[in-house]
Design a protein around this motif. Structure first.
Motif, short mmCIF file in Angstrom:
data_model
loop_
_atom_site.label_atom_id
_atom_site.label_comp_id
_atom_site.label_asym_id
_atom_site.label_seq_id
_atom_site.Cartn_x
_atom_site.Cartn_y
_atom_site.Cartn_z
N UNK A 85 0.84 -1.19 0.00
CA UNK A 85 0.00 0.00 0.00
C UNK A 85 0.88 1.25 0.00
N UNK A 86 0.50 2.20 -0.82
CA UNK A 86 1.18 3.49 -0.87
C UNK A 86 0.19 4.52 -1.39
N UNK A 87 0.55 5.78 -1.29
CA UNK A 87 -0.38 6.84 -1.71
C UNK A 87 -1.69 6.68 -0.95
N UNK A 115 3.54 -1.49 4.01
CA UNK A 115 3.19 -0.08 3.86
C UNK A 115 4.43 0.70 3.44
N UNK A 116 4.25 1.62 2.52
CA UNK A 116 5.32 2.48 2.02
C UNK A 116 5.65 3.58 3.04
N UNK A 121 5.89 9.55 5.22
CA UNK A 121 6.68 10.77 5.41
C UNK A 121 6.04 11.94 4.66
N UNK A 122 5.70 11.71 3.38
CA UNK A 122 5.13 12.78 2.56
C UNK A 122 3.79 13.27 3.10
N UNK A 123 2.98 12.35 3.63
CA UNK A 123 1.64 12.71 4.11
C UNK A 123 1.58 12.93 5.62
N UNK A 124 2.74 12.86 6.25
CA UNK A 124 2.85 13.07 7.70
C UNK A 124 1.91 12.13 8.47
N UNK A 138 10.72 0.79 2.41
CA UNK A 138 11.13 2.18 2.17
C UNK A 138 10.24 2.89 1.15
N UNK A 139 9.97 2.23 0.01
CA UNK A 139 9.07 2.80 -0.99
C UNK A 139 8.22 1.69 -1.59
#
Length: 157
Positions: A85-87, A115-116, A121-124, A138-139
């Motif tokens: 899962x990401x984004x 989980x990414x 990090x980007x979405x806090x 990590x990604x």
């Protein structure tokens, strides 16, 4: 094209169409073979499902597709599976969402839940917001790239 060449070309086309039609028609008195799907002739299959949407319909569809694959009699005992899962797909692992029972059931069947960290990090997003039983990579894209290079099938519902 001269007449003899046209005749040869037309004859070749006619012969090809007759051969194709004959190959698709069962022999007299014999039933046509019924297609029942691909044969799972390997000892192991590996698949990673990617989820990058927060659309509840797509999340439910992805979880259902994974469950269906695990229940496919051809794949029973032969399937290694991961959910990345990401984004927006991070919602599947959020404690505030209604997916806990479904993802726990998948995990109990051996599904890796990843989980990414880049998305978090980007979405806090804090790990405290997600279920404590998931894993982290990590990604998400990096995980997909590595898995594909390792021979895993990638499914993006």
């Amino acid at each position: 094209m001269n007449a003899p060449l046209r005749f040869l070309a037309a004859s070749a086309l006619l012969l090809a169409s007759l051969t194709t039609a004959q190959a698709q028609t069962p022999a007299a008195g014999k039933p046509a073979a019924e297609f029942t799907g691909a044969v799972a002739d390997k000892a192991e299959y590996k698949v990673v499902y990617q989820l990058d949407s927060d659309d509840p319909k797509l999340i439910k569809q992805t979880l259902r597709n994974m469950k269906n694959a695990l229940e496919d009699p051809r794949l029973k005992g032969k399937l290694q599976m991961e959910l990345v899962a990401y984004g927006g797909g991070t919602d599947v692992f959020r404690q505030a969402q209604p997916y806990e029972a479904d993802i726990k059931a998948l995990q109990q069947q051996g599904v890796l839940l990843a989980q990414c960290l880049n998305t978090m990090k980007e979405r806090k997003i804090s790990k405290d917001e997600l279920f404590p039983f998931i894993s982290y990579v990590p990604t998400g894209n990096g995980e997909l790239i590595i898995r594909q290079a390792q021979g895993w099938a990638i499914v993006h519902p």
